[in-house]
Write a protein that holds these residues in place. Structure first.
Motif, PDB file in Angstrom:
ATOM      1  N   SER A 187      -4.493  -5.993  -5.863  1.00 15.38           N
ATOM      2  CA  SER A 187      -4.766  -4.987  -6.078  1.00 15.38           C
ATOM      3  C   SER A 187      -4.554  -3.672  -4.938  1.00 15.38           C
ATOM      4  CB  SER A 187      -6.643  -4.958  -6.358  1.00 15.38           C
ATOM      5  OG  SER A 187      -7.227  -3.667  -6.636  1.00 15.38           O
ATOM      6  N   PHE A 188      -5.654  -3.974  -4.103  1.00 21.71           N
ATOM      7  CA  PHE A 188      -4.775  -2.879  -2.502  1.00 21.71           C
ATOM      8  C   PHE A 188      -3.300  -2.903  -2.908  1.00 21.71           C
ATOM      9  CE2 PHE A 188      -3.826  -1.875   1.766  1.00 21.71           C
ATOM     10  CZ  PHE A 188      -4.403  -1.210   1.710  1.00 21.71           C
ATOM     11  N   PHE A 189      -2.227  -3.318  -2.634  1.00 23.12           N
ATOM     12  CA  PHE A 189      -1.158  -2.941  -2.279  1.00 23.12           C
ATOM     13  C   PHE A 189      -0.637  -2.304  -3.487  1.00 23.12           C
ATOM     14  CE2 PHE A 189      -1.619  -6.602   1.189  1.00 23.12           C
ATOM     15  CZ  PHE A 189      -1.411  -5.534   2.180  1.00 23.12           C
ATOM     16  N   SER A 190      -0.762  -2.783  -4.985  1.00 15.64           N
ATOM     17  CA  SER A 190       0.146  -2.711  -5.743  1.00 15.64           C
ATOM     18  C   SER A 190      -0.980  -1.061  -6.282  1.00 15.64           C
ATOM     19  CB  SER A 190      -0.782  -2.908  -7.126  1.00 15.64           C
ATOM     20  OG  SER A 190      -2.080  -3.264  -7.434  1.00 15.64           O
ATOM     21  N   HIS A 191      -1.726  -0.546  -5.580  1.00 19.71           N
ATOM     22  CA  HIS A 191      -2.481   0.978  -5.802  1.00 19.71           C
ATOM     23  C   HIS A 191      -1.791   1.725  -5.202  1.00 19.71           C
ATOM     24  CE1 HIS A 191      -5.279   3.835  -7.378  1.00 19.71           C
ATOM     25  NE2 HIS A 191      -6.467   2.595  -7.478  1.00 19.71           N
ATOM     26  N   ARG A 192      -1.611   1.509  -3.603  1.00 15.17           N
ATOM     27  CA  ARG A 192      -1.107   1.552  -2.702  1.00 15.17           C
ATOM     28  C   ARG A 192       0.952   1.770  -2.652  1.00 15.17           C
ATOM     29  NH1 ARG A 192      -5.875   0.640  -1.686  1.00 15.17           N
ATOM     30  NH2 ARG A 192      -6.819   2.078  -0.461  1.00 15.17           N
ATOM     31  N   PHE A 193       1.244   0.836  -2.662  1.00 12.87           N
ATOM     32  CA  PHE A 193       2.662   0.829  -2.973  1.00 12.87           C
ATOM     33  C   PHE A 193       3.963   0.432  -3.828  1.00 12.87           C
ATOM     34  CE2 PHE A 193       0.460  -0.664   1.593  1.00 12.87           C
ATOM     35  CZ  PHE A 193       0.943   0.762   1.864  1.00 12.87           C
ATOM     36  N   GLY A 194       2.964  -0.099  -5.129  1.00 15.12           N
ATOM     37  CA  GLY A 194       3.363  -0.987  -6.070  1.00 15.12           C
ATOM     38  C   GLY A 194       3.931   0.363  -7.410  1.00 15.12           C
ATOM     39  N   HIS A 195       4.160  -0.167  -7.999  1.00  8.44           N
ATOM     40  CA  HIS A 195       4.435   0.055  -9.417  1.00  8.44           C
ATOM     41  C   HIS A 195       4.506  -0.777 -10.881  1.00  8.44           C
ATOM     42  CE1 HIS A 195       7.130   3.706  -7.240  1.00  8.44           C
ATOM     43  NE2 HIS A 195       7.400   2.549  -6.409  1.00  8.44           N
ATOM     44  N   VAL A 196       3.174  -1.353 -10.970  1.00  7.53           N
ATOM     45  CA  VAL A 196       2.435  -1.906 -11.724  1.00  7.53           C
ATOM     46  C   VAL A 196       2.089  -0.756 -12.733  1.00  7.53           C
ATOM     47  CG1 VAL A 196       1.038  -3.651 -12.288  1.00  7.53           C
ATOM     48  CG2 VAL A 196       1.938  -3.841 -10.009  1.00  7.53           C
ATOM     49  N   ALA A 197       1.834  -1.792 -13.821  1.00  7.97           N
ATOM     50  CA  ALA A 197       1.314  -0.526 -15.113  1.00  7.97           C
ATOM     51  C   ALA A 197       0.521  -0.618 -14.304  1.00  7.97           C
ATOM     52  CB  ALA A 197       1.715  -1.499 -16.512  1.00  7.97           C
ATOM     53  N   PRO A 198      -0.696   0.947 -15.269  1.00 12.32           N
ATOM     54  CA  PRO A 198      -1.616   0.664 -15.216  1.00 12.32           C
ATOM     55  C   PRO A 198      -2.878   0.048 -15.320  1.00 12.32           C
ATOM     56  CG  PRO A 198      -1.070   2.841 -15.535  1.00 12.32           C
ATOM     57  CD  PRO A 198       0.536   1.408 -15.890  1.00 12.32           C
ATOM     58  N   HIS A 199      -2.497  -0.243 -16.647  1.00 12.07           N
ATOM     59  CA  HIS A 199      -3.390  -0.900 -17.708  1.00 12.07           C
ATOM     60  C   HIS A 199      -3.782  -2.565 -16.698  1.00 12.07           C
ATOM     61  CE1 HIS A 199       0.222  -2.293 -19.703  1.00 12.07           C
ATOM     62  NE2 HIS A 199      -0.321  -3.831 -20.127  1.00 12.07           N
ATOM     63  N   VAL A 200      -2.032  -3.188 -16.262  1.00 11.60           N
ATOM     64  CA  VAL A 200      -1.912  -4.135 -15.868  1.00 11.60           C
ATOM     65  C   VAL A 200      -3.341  -4.238 -13.895  1.00 11.60           C
ATOM     66  CG1 VAL A 200      -0.962  -6.037 -14.560  1.00 11.60           C
ATOM     67  CG2 VAL A 200      -0.104  -4.693 -16.305  1.00 11.60           C
ATOM     68  N   HIS A 201      -2.982  -3.595 -13.457  1.00  7.54           N
ATOM     69  CA  HIS A 201      -3.824  -2.913 -12.439  1.00  7.54           C
ATOM     70  C   HIS A 201      -4.978  -2.671 -12.239  1.00  7.54           C
ATOM     71  CE1 HIS A 201      -5.054  -1.300  -8.252  1.00  7.54           C
ATOM     72  NE2 HIS A 201      -5.464  -0.237  -9.001  1.00  7.54           N
TER      73      HIS A 201
END
Length: 313
Positions: free
Chosen positions: A260-274
């Protein structure tokens, strides 16, 4: 979503959207959320009752576990009731003070949970690598000081968050694409440069939870080295079994947390997945911790069965 109560640049109310893109499934998503919450509250309350009522469990490992269980209750109750209000009653509004209080509790108490897990790893390290001095090192006073230190650390490092967030101008929108008030979700709404604040948040995470995780891994390297030097296979198996529950709890906590932490800052994960992962990070460990320790710890299991009336004293 209407934002009529919003007046730039400092809104009195924020709007929590829930899980963008999955609004039609909110009612169905609420079923596991509500189930996890009920199991978490019941399981952790029972765990606290068992540890309090059983003198043989008044040992460092279980006292730290009781601290973790209490933190789990705080986390679950901070997040889930408001999330269910969003899913069931379309109650999306949250006052800025309530939002900042929620953010403080979420980040502060999860920081404390990480510290309690490090304390539990330290207990296992001393118990296995230096068993003769275990009772002398981890006295009741030492346990109290460690617990207080973990709590004070969480307060000191996360305490500035609400004050920093309240000073930001939110002159674009007051809509938070999340189920709860999360630090980075609020920072992203600001219409000023927040590079310094993002760097501060990153530094805090690495100096607390990141350092805790590194120290836990190092402690288990030393523990495994000590275990494999034991003379008998039976002794090695018994020592490993005492660590299994903690390893399972630690994995359930850190895996979704770091994702959760890294995807919020560096990733390009779909919003609903995050957002789903961010909720799993706060919902799953509090539900699993009592189950893991209840199943794998005979003292807890037997006392729990007695409390439930399923086994005579």
């Amino acid at each position: 979503m209407a934002t009529s109560n919003w007046t730039a640049p400092h809104p009195s109310t924020f709007i929590l959207l829930g899980i963008p893109g999955l609004e039609a499934a909110h009612v169905w998503i609420s079923i596991p959320f509500c189930s996890f919450y009920i199991l978490s509250v019941v399981g952790n309350c029972l765990l606290l009752a068992v540890i309090k009522s059983e003198p043989s469990l008044h040992e460092p490992m279980y006292l730290f576990l009781a601290m973790l269980a209490f933190a789990d209750l705080v986390i679950s109750t901070t997040v889930v009731p408001k999330t269910l209000c969003i899913f069931w009653f379309k109650d999306h509004a949250i006052h800025i003070d309530a939002c900042l209080a929620q953010e403080l509790l979420i980040h502060g108490v999860t920081n404390m949970e990480s510290g309690f897990m490090l304390a539990m790893a330290f207990d296992r390290y001393v118990a296995i690598c230096n068993p003769l001095r275990h009772s002398n090192i981890l006295t009741s006073w030492a346990i109290a000081k460690i617990g207080l230190g973990v709590v004070l650390r969480g307060i000191m490092v996360i305490g500035p968050h609400p004050f920093l967030l309240k000073q930001l101008p939110y002159c674009t929108t007051n809509v938070i694409s999340h189920t709860y008030c999360e630090f980075m979700a609020l920072v992203k709404l600001a219409c000023v440069d927040t590079t310094a604040m993002r760097a501060y948040s990153l530094l805090i995470v690495f100096l607390t939870a990141g350092l805790d995780f590194i120290l836990i891994v190092l402690s288990y390297i030393l523990i495994l080295r000590a275990i494999f030097h034991l003379p008998s296979k039976e002794a090695r198996g018994k020592s490993l079994s005492t660590c299994t529950s903690h390893v399972c709890v630690m994995t359930a906590f850190y895996t979704p947390a770091f994702f959760s932490f890294f995807s919020h800052r560096f990733g390009h994960v779909a919003p609903h997945v995050h957002i789903l992962i961010a909720n799993v990070y706060l919902l799953l460990p509090p539900m699993l911790n009592p189950i893991i320790y209840g199943v794998r710890t005979p003292g807890i299991r037997l006392r729990l069965l007695h409390i439930l009336g399923l086994k005579p004293a």
